[in-house]
Scaffold this motif. Sequence first.
Motif, PDB file in Angstrom:
ATOM      1  N   ILE A  43     -14.641 139.664 124.595  1.00 43.07           N
ATOM      2  CA  ILE A  43     -13.540 138.964 125.260  1.00 43.07           C
ATOM      3  C   ILE A  43     -13.928 138.534 126.679  1.00 43.07           C
ATOM      4  O   ILE A  43     -13.079 138.181 127.476  1.00 43.07           O
ATOM      5  N   GLY A  44     -15.221 138.519 126.956  1.00 42.80           N
ATOM      6  CA  GLY A  44     -15.686 137.936 128.217  1.00 42.80           C
ATOM      7  C   GLY A  44     -15.362 136.452 128.237  1.00 42.80           C
ATOM      8  O   GLY A  44     -15.314 135.795 127.192  1.00 42.80           O
ATOM      9  N   ASP A  45     -15.122 135.923 129.435  1.00 41.28           N
ATOM     10  CA  ASP A  45     -14.729 134.507 129.548  1.00 41.28           C
ATOM     11  C   ASP A  45     -15.788 133.573 128.960  1.00 41.28           C
ATOM     12  O   ASP A  45     -15.456 132.564 128.340  1.00 41.28           O
ATOM     13  N   ASP A  46     -17.059 133.901 129.168  1.00 39.81           N
ATOM     14  CA  ASP A  46     -18.099 133.012 128.634  1.00 39.81           C
ATOM     15  C   ASP A  46     -18.130 133.051 127.112  1.00 39.81           C
ATOM     16  O   ASP A  46     -18.272 132.018 126.449  1.00 39.81           O
ATOM     17  N   ALA A  47     -17.934 134.258 126.561  1.00 43.46           N
ATOM     18  CA  ALA A  47     -17.921 134.379 125.100  1.00 43.46           C
ATOM     19  C   ALA A  47     -16.765 133.572 124.508  1.00 43.46           C
ATOM     20  O   ALA A  47     -16.904 132.921 123.466  1.00 43.46           O
ATOM     21  N   SER A  89     -15.222 130.921 125.890  1.00 40.99           N
ATOM     22  CA  SER A  89     -15.517 129.486 126.023  1.00 40.99           C
ATOM     23  C   SER A  89     -16.492 129.047 124.943  1.00 40.99           C
ATOM     24  O   SER A  89     -16.307 128.008 124.299  1.00 40.99           O
ATOM     25  N   ASP A  90     -17.519 129.849 124.746  1.00 36.49           N
ATOM     26  CA  ASP A  90     -18.524 129.560 123.725  1.00 36.49           C
ATOM     27  C   ASP A  90     -17.894 129.401 122.357  1.00 36.49           C
ATOM     28  O   ASP A  90     -18.169 128.470 121.620  1.00 36.49           O
ATOM     29  N   ARG A  91     -17.036 130.367 122.050  1.00 36.02           N
ATOM     30  CA  ARG A  91     -16.434 130.366 120.727  1.00 36.02           C
ATOM     31  C   ARG A  91     -15.530 129.153 120.543  1.00 36.02           C
ATOM     32  O   ARG A  91     -15.346 128.661 119.452  1.00 36.02           O
ATOM     33  N   ALA A  92     -14.939 128.692 121.637  1.00 34.42           N
ATOM     34  CA  ALA A  92     -14.051 127.531 121.551  1.00 34.42           C
ATOM     35  C   ALA A  92     -14.834 126.234 121.740  1.00 34.42           C
ATOM     36  O   ALA A  92     -14.253 125.167 121.883  1.00 34.42           O
TER      37      ALA A  92
END
Length: 305
Positions: A256-260, A262-265
Amino acid sequence: MELNQNARVDTSQVDDRRGSGGGGGLGGIPIPIGGGRGGIVGIVVAVLVALVGGGLGLNAATNGGDEPQGDNTSLAQKCSADDALQQLDCRNALYVNSIQAYWQKALPEAFGERYRPSRTVFFSQGVNTACGQADSGVGPFYCPADDLVYIDLTFYQVLARQLGAEGEFAQPYVLAHEYGHHVQDLLGTEAQMRRQQQRDPDNANALSVKLELQADCYAGAWAKNATGTADSGGQKIFTSISEQDIQQAVDTAEKIGDDAISDRANRPVNPDEFTHGSSAQRKEWFTRGYTTGDPKSCDTFSGAL
Ligand SMILES: [Zn+2]
């Protein structure tokens, strides 16, 4: 992770509002939490502190009101049965009991402040809070205005299916993170951080990250001490917590890190827009809390991260 089958679940620490028609989306206009920068994001972030920052298709609405307390009678009955700990809601109530038993002792020890218990509201779909109306899409959150933790327990399916965070220990981690926000509220950290955000709007997101990482660190401190917590009758709540459990909490923090997110989206990763911290940071601060077992080691605010 093994729960003590003799531990008694104290359901008075939760407020069961499932099925009470909590009214998500009925009274207000849904406002996407992660859609962009500026005013709308500011409003939502100011009123509730969620576990994840956005990008999961999360929605929240403001303009809610207070809602009467739910009826816990059937939950109390269910959680006093022999097979109570087979039930997701009873287990989660017991996690809440453990987290609060920890802070009851740790808050005076670490910070010289008395702990004031807070309930966790179980809701389905939508709920009215003193922070406005929210729907399940925002994920679990803490509302500083009514001092309550809110969770739709179906969030764990989202964690497992959409984010791949499947382990059971993800659940107490999530709750311990939210109670971390309650502790920040009790210590005045949250209010102080909001004032700082107003004085220094350019750093509003960076300040939010510090608040979130501290909540992760507090969750780690609880995890370290969880096997020492007991129910009101003095029965241990956990008989064991393994390294694998801790790894599950770390994995969840990373996912649930912000980068993870963003990546997933499939969105570009822009650290300036982070509100909860990167995967590496979330892992690092949970681990720090766990390794030290001391909430005083969770000072994310002084110095760079
Ligand atoms: Zn949070």
